[in-house]
Design an enzyme around this catalytic site. Sequence first.
Site: not given
Ligand code: SRM
Ligand code: SF4
Length: 593
Positions: A95, A164, A227, A229, A448, A454, A493, A497
């Site tokens: 990333r 982030r 994290k 944000k 996502c 993922c 899930c 994201c």
């Molecule tokens: Fe996310 C975890 C992809 C934005 C909430 N996210 C992940 C992981 C890294 C899975 C992992 O932990 O093994 C995913 C990687 C998938 C892959 O193969 O690429 C992943 N998140 C993404 C991206 C790439 C989605 C996309 O399709 O664009 C976004 C990358 C953002 C970035 O550049 O930083 C992405 N993730 C978000 C957002 C949206 C936002 O930030 O506005 C959220 C919801 C907002 C928030 O944080 O509350 C988000 N991602 C999560 C979570 C749940 C966090 C929580 O507080 O519960 C996880 C899981 C975790 O952290 O344990 C997670």
């Molecule tokens: Fe993976 Fe769930 Fe985030 Fe989609 S929403 S990229 S399935 S962690």
Amino acid sequence: FRSNALQIFFAFISRIQEYINMSENGLSANEGIKQNSGFLRGTIGESLVDGQTFFGSESDQQLLKFHGLYQQDDRDLRAERKKAGQEKAYSFLVRIRVPGGIVSSSQWLEIDRLAGSYANGTIKLTTRQTFQFHGVIKSNLKQTVAEINKIGMVTFAVCGDVNRNVMCGALPSNAAVHSEIQRLAREISSHLTPQTKAYHEIWLDGEKIVDGGEEEPVYGKTYLPRKFKIAIAAPPANDVDAFANDLAFLAIIENGIVAGYNVAVGGGMGMSHGNEKTYPVLAREIGFCTAEQVVDIAEKAVLVQRDYGDRTERKHARLKYTIEDRGLEWFSSELERRIGYRLQPARKISFTGNGDRFGWTQDDAGLWHFCFFVQGGRLADSEKTSSRSAMRDIAKKHGGGFRLTPNGNLIIANISTEKREEIETVLRIHQISADGGGSALRLHSMSCVALPTCGLALAEAERYLPDLIGELEQTIAENGLEKEAITVRMTGCPNGCARPFLAEIGIVGKAPNRYNVYLGGGFSGQRLSKLYRESVPSSELKPLLAPLIARYAKERTEGERFGDFCIRNGVIAATERGADFHSNIADEAKVKR
Ligand code: SRM
Ligand code: SF4
């Protein structure tokens, strides 16, 4: 085989050790990992050259995240490889931090080259204005990070328990406002970048720091509980989905300039199915500050969370829960104590949408910006699209750079009137139109990544949403809604994201081919949705949604949005606050299928 078995054995032992440490002091395992990491070094450097295709140690896998790297494997190949007695098809997600989503044309060309040389040939534009490469193998990791560094970009601190990527509104109509919020995004981002030299040492062959010679002034040795944000919005656009962030600054624009910012805190999306103690929360406004106060407020908000966030349970460790537990007033007074003054009262703000504005926009300085829809945020060259080549061709001709939008779309930025025709010609050759040939429903859809990379995905998202939208577009056409925007977001899930709980229709993976459907989100990202139906098979999604869309076409009032319509008609109850996300769920929604 023997060496693989040994690696797995040692990884298992190290995991057990971590859990023992955890239970000794009540902190989550990640706290021990950070504490003992020597400021995020762990044994990453050693593992990098151990000849394996993966990092065997759980600690290193966790620490890699702080360096912007996730160990993954191709889940499509898991069963087959297991059957053949082969190890998983390991590769890494890389990333790249892009504060405010701003990329120069020369950086673009290099990103494009690296996507071809080291990744799977695609460029993923994320929902947080960053780039992601998928499929980088371990032996290419160091070179990839080093080459990213050469173009003035980093993978550091774009994942992990730190601040982030800082988002900011992407589409400028007011050039001065946008350059101001972009400046601020960069300033916050660099101020909150960890100071450890681990990244330079491991990836860029920087000089080794002798133990004890390092400090982490903002974060301390154990960084944040989770994290963090930050986003900056330029109303009336809420493309950044400000209320999904731990901290948001909402620009107050008066007479065409930024007069200051409303400060909002405590937003977040992630939850777990079946665990009602987890839920999405909208950030709430606590006051107003001047531009000069922003960076310090960001730092102090981070410090409050650093000191009070829950380090015992990672599912409860985001700022949203700190605030839910202690109260918004507590947070405001703790923040104000640290900044040394009271915030002014928040000013009035209204948003008109959380999507992007597509097509050509001319800003008040006379420059043009072209925003176009990127399905799944994935730029690729395939049978269906040549969007990656198109952007490469444009970057060669165009010095104005690009902007990644928070919805995973792309803006070709800063085009002079004289240059516009040349850009239009390239777009025509590659058949790139602003709307990708789709309806307003498609333009307002977002998914996502989910499968196959993922590790947390329970169901498809990026690979399935385009087809579902195609099915729903039939209903849209039958009802004359081609130009009516409805936000649809799908995730594999409930981590959220693609911010599905802020969509009018949120479709969230529950199990393979099964989704929970959420309705009633606000079109401007100002209201959370609520569970409408649980575990719906993918084949039943269209039959479930099409009648609602048809009813909306017939019964809506002038200008009424789909989410509002669903609430007015009792299809779903409104979610006022995160804490009532799980309440008032219709019993029929919970019917197990
Ligand atoms: Fe996310 C975890 C992809 C934005 C909430 N996210 C992940 C992981 C890294 C899975 C992992 O932990 O093994 C995913 C990687 C998938 C892959 O193969 O690429 C992943 N998140 C993404 C991206 C790439 C989605 C996309 O399709 O664009 C976004 C990358 C953002 C970035 O550049 O930083 C992405 N993730 C978000 C957002 C949206 C936002 O930030 O506005 C959220 C919801 C907002 C928030 O944080 O509350 C988000 N991602 C999560 C979570 C749940 C966090 C929580 O507080 O519960 C996880 C899981 C975790 O952290 O344990 C997670
Ligand atoms: Fe993976 Fe769930 Fe985030 Fe989609 S929403 S990229 S399935 S962690």
